[in-house]
Design a protein around this motif. Structure first.
Motif, PDB file in Angstrom:
ATOM      1  N   GLU A  10      55.849  78.996 -34.207  1.00  0.00           N
ATOM      2  CA  GLU A  10      55.016  78.188 -34.857  1.00  0.00           C
ATOM      3  C   GLU A  10      54.791  78.838 -36.366  1.00  0.00           C
ATOM      4  O   GLU A  10      54.366  80.063 -36.326  1.00  0.00           O
ATOM      5  CB  GLU A  10      53.841  77.667 -34.284  1.00  0.00           C
ATOM      6  CG  GLU A  10      53.057  76.838 -34.927  1.00  0.00           C
ATOM      7  CD  GLU A  10      51.769  76.317 -34.502  1.00  0.00           C
ATOM      8  OE1 GLU A  10      51.709  75.044 -34.230  1.00  0.00           O
ATOM      9  OE2 GLU A  10      51.071  77.162 -34.024  1.00  0.00           O
ATOM     10  N   THR A  11      55.076  78.033 -37.402  1.00  0.00           N
ATOM     11  CA  THR A  11      54.798  78.684 -38.695  1.00  0.00           C
ATOM     12  C   THR A  11      53.227  78.774 -38.772  1.00  0.00           C
ATOM     13  O   THR A  11      52.465  78.011 -38.701  1.00  0.00           O
ATOM     14  CB  THR A  11      55.299  77.423 -39.866  1.00  0.00           C
ATOM     15  OG1 THR A  11      56.638  77.308 -39.630  1.00  0.00           O
ATOM     16  CG2 THR A  11      55.086  78.012 -41.022  1.00  0.00           C
ATOM     17  N   ASN A  30      48.378  74.716 -44.053  1.00  0.00           N
ATOM     18  CA  ASN A  30      50.021  74.821 -43.990  1.00  0.00           C
ATOM     19  C   ASN A  30      50.290  73.241 -44.122  1.00  0.00           C
ATOM     20  O   ASN A  30      50.982  72.819 -43.008  1.00  0.00           O
ATOM     21  CB  ASN A  30      50.567  75.625 -43.010  1.00  0.00           C
ATOM     22  CG  ASN A  30      52.006  75.651 -42.703  1.00  0.00           C
ATOM     23  OD1 ASN A  30      52.709  75.168 -43.877  1.00  0.00           O
ATOM     24  ND2 ASN A  30      52.332  76.419 -41.767  1.00  0.00           N
ATOM     25  N   SER A  75      52.869  71.529 -45.168  1.00  0.00           N
ATOM     26  CA  SER A  75      54.109  70.964 -45.092  1.00  0.00           C
ATOM     27  C   SER A  75      54.447  70.849 -43.627  1.00  0.00           C
ATOM     28  O   SER A  75      55.086  69.953 -43.318  1.00  0.00           O
ATOM     29  CB  SER A  75      54.796  72.072 -45.759  1.00  0.00           C
ATOM     30  OG  SER A  75      54.743  72.230 -46.926  1.00  0.00           O
ATOM     31  N   TRP A  76      53.936  71.658 -42.730  1.00  0.00           N
ATOM     32  CA  TRP A  76      54.350  71.804 -41.201  1.00  0.00           C
ATOM     33  C   TRP A  76      53.438  70.649 -40.826  1.00  0.00           C
ATOM     34  O   TRP A  76      53.852  69.821 -39.770  1.00  0.00           O
ATOM     35  CB  TRP A  76      53.995  73.130 -40.531  1.00  0.00           C
ATOM     36  CG  TRP A  76      54.288  73.049 -39.085  1.00  0.00           C
ATOM     37  CD1 TRP A  76      53.519  73.136 -38.211  1.00  0.00           C
ATOM     38  CD2 TRP A  76      55.568  73.040 -38.631  1.00  0.00           C
ATOM     39  NE1 TRP A  76      54.241  73.011 -36.915  1.00  0.00           N
ATOM     40  CE2 TRP A  76      55.442  73.032 -37.232  1.00  0.00           C
ATOM     41  CE3 TRP A  76      56.775  73.032 -39.197  1.00  0.00           C
ATOM     42  CZ2 TRP A  76      56.466  72.863 -36.249  1.00  0.00           C
ATOM     43  CZ3 TRP A  76      58.154  72.825 -38.294  1.00  0.00           C
ATOM     44  CH2 TRP A  76      57.845  72.856 -36.948  1.00  0.00           C
ATOM     45  N   TYR A  97      55.396  67.473 -41.495  1.00  0.00           N
ATOM     46  CA  TYR A  97      56.563  67.264 -40.599  1.00  0.00           C
ATOM     47  C   TYR A  97      56.064  67.052 -39.146  1.00  0.00           C
ATOM     48  O   TYR A  97      56.837  66.217 -38.410  1.00  0.00           O
ATOM     49  CB  TYR A  97      57.296  68.692 -40.560  1.00  0.00           C
ATOM     50  CG  TYR A  97      58.276  68.779 -39.501  1.00  0.00           C
ATOM     51  CD1 TYR A  97      59.516  68.197 -39.740  1.00  0.00           C
ATOM     52  CD2 TYR A  97      58.203  69.701 -38.517  1.00  0.00           C
ATOM     53  CE1 TYR A  97      60.843  68.068 -38.615  1.00  0.00           C
ATOM     54  CE2 TYR A  97      59.298  69.563 -37.246  1.00  0.00           C
ATOM     55  CZ  TYR A  97      60.449  69.069 -37.527  1.00  0.00           C
ATOM     56  OH  TYR A  97      61.231  69.134 -36.606  1.00  0.00           O
ATOM     57  N   SER A  98      55.261  67.883 -38.435  1.00  0.00           N
ATOM     58  CA  SER A  98      55.135  67.793 -36.994  1.00  0.00           C
ATOM     59  C   SER A  98      54.298  66.430 -36.787  1.00  0.00           C
ATOM     60  O   SER A  98      54.531  65.790 -35.876  1.00  0.00           O
ATOM     61  CB  SER A  98      54.123  68.921 -36.632  1.00  0.00           C
ATOM     62  OG  SER A  98      52.908  69.220 -37.347  1.00  0.00           O
ATOM     63  N   VAL A 123      59.799  73.393 -45.030  1.00  0.00           N
ATOM     64  CA  VAL A 123      59.218  75.048 -44.658  1.00  0.00           C
ATOM     65  C   VAL A 123      60.551  75.839 -45.144  1.00  0.00           C
ATOM     66  O   VAL A 123      61.607  75.929 -44.282  1.00  0.00           O
ATOM     67  CB  VAL A 123      59.046  74.907 -43.134  1.00  0.00           C
ATOM     68  CG1 VAL A 123      58.468  76.648 -42.840  1.00  0.00           C
ATOM     69  CG2 VAL A 123      57.953  73.975 -42.819  1.00  0.00           C
ATOM     70  N   THR A 145      61.817  80.698 -39.619  1.00  0.00           N
ATOM     71  CA  THR A 145      60.941  80.131 -38.393  1.00  0.00           C
ATOM     72  C   THR A 145      61.642  80.629 -37.253  1.00  0.00           C
ATOM     73  O   THR A 145      62.910  81.362 -37.159  1.00  0.00           O
ATOM     74  CB  THR A 145      61.117  78.636 -38.421  1.00  0.00           C
ATOM     75  OG1 THR A 145      62.623  78.252 -38.418  1.00  0.00           O
ATOM     76  CG2 THR A 145      60.365  78.107 -39.802  1.00  0.00           C
ATOM     77  N   ARG A 162      62.357  78.566 -34.389  1.00  0.00           N
ATOM     78  CA  ARG A 162      62.228  77.341 -33.648  1.00  0.00           C
ATOM     79  C   ARG A 162      63.514  76.997 -32.911  1.00  0.00           C
ATOM     80  O   ARG A 162      63.724  76.055 -32.244  1.00  0.00           O
ATOM     81  CB  ARG A 162      61.705  76.198 -34.403  1.00  0.00           C
ATOM     82  CG  ARG A 162      60.330  76.538 -34.631  1.00  0.00           C
ATOM     83  CD  ARG A 162      59.574  75.326 -35.609  1.00  0.00           C
ATOM     84  NE  ARG A 162      58.139  75.412 -35.711  1.00  0.00           N
ATOM     85  CZ  ARG A 162      57.972  76.300 -36.461  1.00  0.00           C
ATOM     86  NH1 ARG A 162      58.475  77.052 -37.338  1.00  0.00           N
ATOM     87  NH2 ARG A 162      56.587  76.817 -36.737  1.00  0.00           N
ATOM     88  N   VAL A 198      63.715  72.151 -34.937  1.00  0.00           N
ATOM     89  CA  VAL A 198      63.517  71.427 -36.157  1.00  0.00           C
ATOM     90  C   VAL A 198      64.808  70.761 -36.539  1.00  0.00           C
ATOM     91  O   VAL A 198      65.195  70.502 -37.672  1.00  0.00           O
ATOM     92  CB  VAL A 198      63.234  72.429 -37.206  1.00  0.00           C
ATOM     93  CG1 VAL A 198      61.693  73.086 -37.097  1.00  0.00           C
ATOM     94  CG2 VAL A 198      64.408  73.646 -37.302  1.00  0.00           C
TER      95      VAL A 198
END
Length: 350
Positions: A11-12, A205, A207-208, A211-212, A337, A341, A343, A347
């Motif tokens: 995770e970021t 954070n 940005s994440w 997105y999530s 991001v 990462t 992931r 993503v």
């Protein structure tokens, strides 16, 4: 696997300590540390390297007793100080020139600023937004936390939802609410001009989170009850306001730092020039003959003069190091991001 339930390595990271290679020491050196102390650390390292190389490296210490090496060392330092300070002050004037302009431009800036404030006030349900950047950002962060809690309440009132969707939305909302509480606490009482305001904004954070949040929202869009969808959309709307607000205050902070650079160089330039001129015009290595701990006094004094002479450069470098580091961390706005990462396919497009 849910959006917020995966382990930390996938995770970021929310905190800057977790994002920076080297941990707290590297973070202190890059951005958190007092810039004068960072410059002092760099000067101490340069002085130590020079003394060690002069004592143990190949060559002869006897060169110090000739005038040419000292002259050759400090003459470029004088030229560099004069040209460097002039260049920085000129750059400072270019930055400040953006504050100057015709009345129409200034009015347009005012209109856009007030429009953004009104949009934020409408989104968070408040009448008047605060003028201080730290309080303004804290209000946005707290509003996202409140919306996340409202989303959890909406989930509880809809028992007919699917268990998977309920679990993922709850985990997302609970993680966001907890992070919002942490960042809001860090922002409380901070004064603009201190790096702590920008640091706390970087810790969130967003940005994440956008997105999530959009990923979970869109994944179960067709099955979300209206109250849950409404709270989810309101949460994402407030998150989208955080990005422009952070970028605006970051820009103001960069201008603030550039002014600080100019002031620091204005204070130290003349003393550094005086020391460099003294080393060229007056200093004789033979006047400090002797050794301390086996190290020649001439080497110690010349190294100290060198450290003082390059102090303006070290101060400039310490400030620029913070500015470019923050700029790198905030290159993208919105749900992008740029950091590395872990992931994989997590993503990808859905």
């Amino acid at each position: 696997m849910s959006e917020s339930g995966r382990n930390a390595s996938e995770e970021t990271a929310d905190t800057m300590v977790e994002r920076v290679h080297g941990g707290r020491p590297a973070l202190w050196f890059l951005v958190k540390g007092n810039r004068i102390l960072v410059a002092g650390a760099m000067l101490a390292a340069a002085y130590a390297v020079l003394v060690v190389l002069g004592e143990f490296g190949p060559g002869s210490i006897a060169k110090l007793f000739e005038p040419d090496p000292v002259f050759a060392l400090f003459t470029p330092i004088i030229i560099g100080i004069i040209m460097g300070v002039s260049l920085v002050l000129t750059f400072n004037q270019l930055v400040l020139s953006e504050e100057l302009g015709p009345l129409g431009d200034q009015r347009e800036r005012m209109v856009e600023a007030m429009r953004f404030r009104e949009d934020v006030e409408a989104a968070v349900g408040r009448n008047t937004s605060p003028p201080e950047p730290s309080v303004f950002l804290r209000g946005l962060v707290e509003a996202t936390g409140e919306r996340a809690e409202a989303l959890i309440v909406a989930l509880e009132s809809e028992p007919g939802m699917g268990e998977t969707a309920r679990r993922e939305i709850r985990e997302y909302a609970e993680g966001l609410a907890a992070d919002a509480d942490r960042v809001a606490g860090d922002l409380e009482g901070q004064q603009f001009g201190q790096f702590e305001v920008v640091q706390s904004a970087l810790e969130y954070n967003y940005s994440w989170k956008i997105y999530s949040g959009r990923r979970v929202r869109n994944r179960y869009e067709s099955t979300l009850p209206a109250p849950v969808a409404e709270e989810f959309d309101g949460l994402l709307d407030i998150l989208e306001f955080f990005g422009p607000a952070r970028e605006h205050f970051k820009t103001l902070y960069f201008r603030w730092e550039i002014i600080n650079i100019s002031r620091a160089l204005a204070y130290i330039a003349l003393p550094a020039l005086a020391v460099a001129a003294y080393m060229i015009l007056v200093f004789e290595t033979g006047d400090v003959a002797g050794t301390t701990a086996g190290i020649d006094h001439g080497l110690l004094v010349v190294g100290l003069g060198f450290a003082v002479g390059v102090t303006p450069f070290a101060i400039f470098l310490s400030y620029i190091l913070r500015i470019v580091t923050v700029a790198k961390w905030t290159l993208a706005i919105g749900p992008f991001v740029l950091r590395e990462t872990d992931r994989g396919n997590d993503v990808e497009w859905e």
